[in-house]
Design an enzyme around this catalytic site. Structure first.
Site, PDB file in Angstrom:
ATOM      1  N   HIS A  32      30.960 -28.697  -8.771  1.00  0.00           N
ATOM      2  CA  HIS A  32      29.835 -27.847  -9.159  1.00  0.00           C
ATOM      3  C   HIS A  32      30.277 -26.666 -10.036  1.00  0.00           C
ATOM      4  O   HIS A  32      29.467 -25.802 -10.379  1.00  0.00           O
ATOM      5  CB  HIS A  32      29.162 -27.340  -7.876  1.00  0.00           C
ATOM      6  CG  HIS A  32      27.799 -26.776  -8.061  1.00  0.00           C
ATOM      7  ND1 HIS A  32      27.497 -25.451  -7.799  1.00  0.00           N
ATOM      8  CD2 HIS A  32      26.636 -27.338  -8.474  1.00  0.00           C
ATOM      9  CE1 HIS A  32      26.216 -25.233  -8.023  1.00  0.00           C
ATOM     10  NE2 HIS A  32      25.668 -26.349  -8.441  1.00  0.00           N
ATOM     11  N   LYS A  38      31.464 -24.437 -13.277  1.00  0.00           N
ATOM     12  CA  LYS A  38      31.115 -24.348 -14.706  1.00  0.00           C
ATOM     13  C   LYS A  38      32.124 -23.398 -15.341  1.00  0.00           C
ATOM     14  O   LYS A  38      32.001 -22.179 -15.212  1.00  0.00           O
ATOM     15  CB  LYS A  38      29.700 -23.804 -14.918  1.00  0.00           C
ATOM     16  CG  LYS A  38      28.588 -24.680 -14.325  1.00  0.00           C
ATOM     17  CD  LYS A  38      28.169 -24.200 -12.988  1.00  0.00           C
ATOM     18  CE  LYS A  38      26.973 -25.019 -12.474  1.00  0.00           C
ATOM     19  NZ  LYS A  38      26.687 -24.733 -11.064  1.00  0.00           N
ATOM     20  N   ASP A  43      41.014 -21.125 -26.353  1.00  0.00           N
ATOM     21  CA  ASP A  43      42.308 -20.623 -26.844  1.00  0.00           C
ATOM     22  C   ASP A  43      43.077 -19.854 -25.785  1.00  0.00           C
ATOM     23  O   ASP A  43      43.969 -19.052 -26.120  1.00  0.00           O
ATOM     24  CB  ASP A  43      42.114 -19.741 -28.081  1.00  0.00           C
ATOM     25  CG  ASP A  43      41.670 -20.538 -29.302  1.00  0.00           C
ATOM     26  OD1 ASP A  43      41.825 -21.773 -29.285  1.00  0.00           O
ATOM     27  OD2 ASP A  43      41.161 -19.925 -30.256  1.00  0.00           O
ATOM     28  N   HIS A  71      17.875 -18.974 -10.533  1.00  0.00           N
ATOM     29  CA  HIS A  71      19.039 -19.833 -10.276  1.00  0.00           C
ATOM     30  C   HIS A  71      20.323 -19.017 -10.129  1.00  0.00           C
ATOM     31  O   HIS A  71      21.413 -19.564 -10.017  1.00  0.00           O
ATOM     32  CB  HIS A  71      19.180 -20.841 -11.431  1.00  0.00           C
ATOM     33  CG  HIS A  71      20.130 -21.959 -11.175  1.00  0.00           C
ATOM     34  ND1 HIS A  71      21.351 -22.068 -11.808  1.00  0.00           N
ATOM     35  CD2 HIS A  71      20.045 -23.040 -10.363  1.00  0.00           C
ATOM     36  CE1 HIS A  71      21.977 -23.167 -11.411  1.00  0.00           C
ATOM     37  NE2 HIS A  71      21.209 -23.767 -10.524  1.00  0.00           N
ATOM     38  N   LYS A 111      23.365 -16.709  -8.679  1.00  0.00           N
ATOM     39  CA  LYS A 111      24.129 -16.787  -7.440  1.00  0.00           C
ATOM     40  C   LYS A 111      24.969 -15.517  -7.329  1.00  0.00           C
ATOM     41  O   LYS A 111      25.953 -15.352  -8.065  1.00  0.00           O
ATOM     42  CB  LYS A 111      25.048 -18.016  -7.438  1.00  0.00           C
ATOM     43  CG  LYS A 111      24.333 -19.348  -7.717  1.00  0.00           C
ATOM     44  CD  LYS A 111      24.928 -19.977  -8.944  1.00  0.00           C
ATOM     45  CE  LYS A 111      24.302 -21.276  -9.384  1.00  0.00           C
ATOM     46  NZ  LYS A 111      23.340 -21.955  -8.644  1.00  0.00           N
ATOM     47  N   ASP A 116      27.500  -3.402  -0.237  1.00  0.00           N
ATOM     48  CA  ASP A 116      27.471  -1.947  -0.463  1.00  0.00           C
ATOM     49  C   ASP A 116      27.484  -1.684  -1.973  1.00  0.00           C
ATOM     50  O   ASP A 116      26.799  -2.349  -2.728  1.00  0.00           O
ATOM     51  CB  ASP A 116      28.651  -1.281   0.247  1.00  0.00           C
ATOM     52  CG  ASP A 116      28.623  -1.493   1.760  1.00  0.00           C
ATOM     53  OD1 ASP A 116      27.536  -1.765   2.301  1.00  0.00           O
ATOM     54  OD2 ASP A 116      29.692  -1.400   2.403  1.00  0.00           O
TER      55      ASP A 116
END
Length: 400
Positions: free
Chosen positions: A146, A148, A153, A318, A320, A325
């Site tokens: 999952h 990404k 370079d 979507h 995450k 704090d």
């Protein structure tokens, strides 16, 4: 009657096989997995929250590549955005840049053999991660890569929640505008992203990296303190529990799917009971069936404990993130659900920089303004159809 008996027997055998397949496959996965995390690194970060802005910058950086492009995505769709992405990769490969594209086999099902041949003919190295394979067909079908990650370079990295498909640039009428968090990384942290990519590449690609020259250039230190946490096979559960334990004043969680494990949920309840304020942002509209109903039993209890729950209404949420704090923020690929906790390969970034955290708080405040509060009265109002869906969702919540 005989047919019913035979069918019942077959169903029992299938259930037994699925149980054995999953439990033995998970045992093998746990034995093979190694927990890795970086020490404190220093770099620079830019956060993107809108797909069009992200892809404009991302495609520009790809076009600037001179030595190599390394890309790992869960989903790459064969739509016009995917074709634009492929065109850039083909042009760079034909110009002599080494391009390696690693995509999850089930997440990117729309990429067919013909598409792969065209990419390879242009000089792109293509591999699929996490193929469904014997002897644990069911378990291997559930464990997805999952992550990404992109590295250009060895100097510029990207990670977060965006995949590649038209919905991520607001072209799905039901899910638009798409709200997500994506990080652009420069500085010494890019070296770790490169290492993690190469681990996955060497595991799944037929052609492994033999020559590492130019992949790890000397990078300057930046100003933002951070560390990367790659996880799989249950490691994320411990990471989330450790984060929650650190909260003294507040916890903010943004996630498209809120389906925690019981140990993680217990830690959240204990945090509320010791006086930690708690805010959750979840979508009002969902992109998968039953994920919302699977969250209701947990949200109901948190609302009773005095937590605030907001349902994002300005499109699909979507993002995450976890904010502890004013001292730690977590952004990455992992959802706050059992699939990310126990099955998927994920990678998250913990950031300890006050200025970046203040900026993220402003982003989250904007998301809350685009949301409506969810009340306990709404979730306790009698609704037979919702109750049925909650029961089904609870039974299969591990796989949602």
């Amino acid at each position: 009657m005989k047919l019913v008996f035979i069918l019942s027997g077959l169903l029992i055998l299938i259930i037994i096989w699925l149980g054995l397949d999953f439990s033995l496959g998970r045992r093998k996965h746990l034995l093979a997995a190694n927990r890795v995390e970086t020490g404190i690194l220093h770099g620079e970060f830019e956060i993107f929250t809108h797909g069009k802005e992200f892809f404009r910058d991302y495609f520009t950086e790809l076009q600037r590549a001179e030595h190599h492009i390394h890309v790992l995505y869960y989903i790459v769709k064969n739509d016009h955005l995917g074709q634009q992405f492929f065109t850039i990769l083909k042009e760079k490969a034909q110009a002599g840049v080494r391009v390696c594209l690693l995509i999850d086999r089930l997440g990117s099902l729309t990429i067919k053999k013909k598409d792969v041949r065209e990419l390879q003919d242009a000089g792109i190295h293509v591999a699929f991660s996490n193929r469904v394979k014997l002897p644990f067909l069911f378990y291997s079908s559930q464990v997805r890569n999952h992550r990404k990650i992109s590295i250009i370079d060895g100097k510029v990295g990207f990670m977060g929640g965006f995949n590649i498909g038209k919905e991520y640039i607001d072209e799905d009428p039901f899910l638009s505008p798409w709200r997500d968090y994506q990080l652009k990384v420069t500085g010494e942290g890019v070296t770790f992203l490169q290492s993690e990519f190469l681990i996955d590449w060497d595991k799944y690609a037929k052609e492994k990296h033999q020559n590492k020259d130019g992949l790890f250039p000397k990078l300057p230190k930046g100003s933002i303190r951070h560390q990367f946490i790659p996880t799989e096979a249950g490691m994320l559960e411990r990471s989330f529990i450790q984060l929650i334990k650190k909260a003294d004043q507040s916890i903010t969680i943004g996630t498209p799917y809120f389906i925690p494990s019981m140990p993680v949920f217990k830690e959240l309840i204990e945090a509320r009971q010791r006086g930690v304020s708690m805010t959750l942002i979840v979508p009002y509209n969902t992109d998968h069936i039953l994920v919302q109903e699977a969250s209701f039993r947990y949200l109901r209890r948190l609302l009773k404990e005095g937590a605030l729950v907001y349902q994002y209404q300005n499109g699909f949420y979507h993002a995450k993130t976890i904010l502890i704090d004013d001292k730690i923020c977590d952004i990455g690929s992992a959802n706050f659900d059992k699939r990310s906790l126990f099955l998927n390969k994920e990678i998250n970034c913990y950031i300890y920089d006050p200025a970046f955290i203040e900026h993220l708080q402003q982003v989250i405040h904007k998301d809350i303004l685009d949301s409506k509060p969810l009340s306990l009265a709404e979730l306790t109002r009698p609704n037979l159809w919702r109750s049925v869906k909650e029961m089904v969702a609870s039974a299969i919540s591990y796989f949602l």
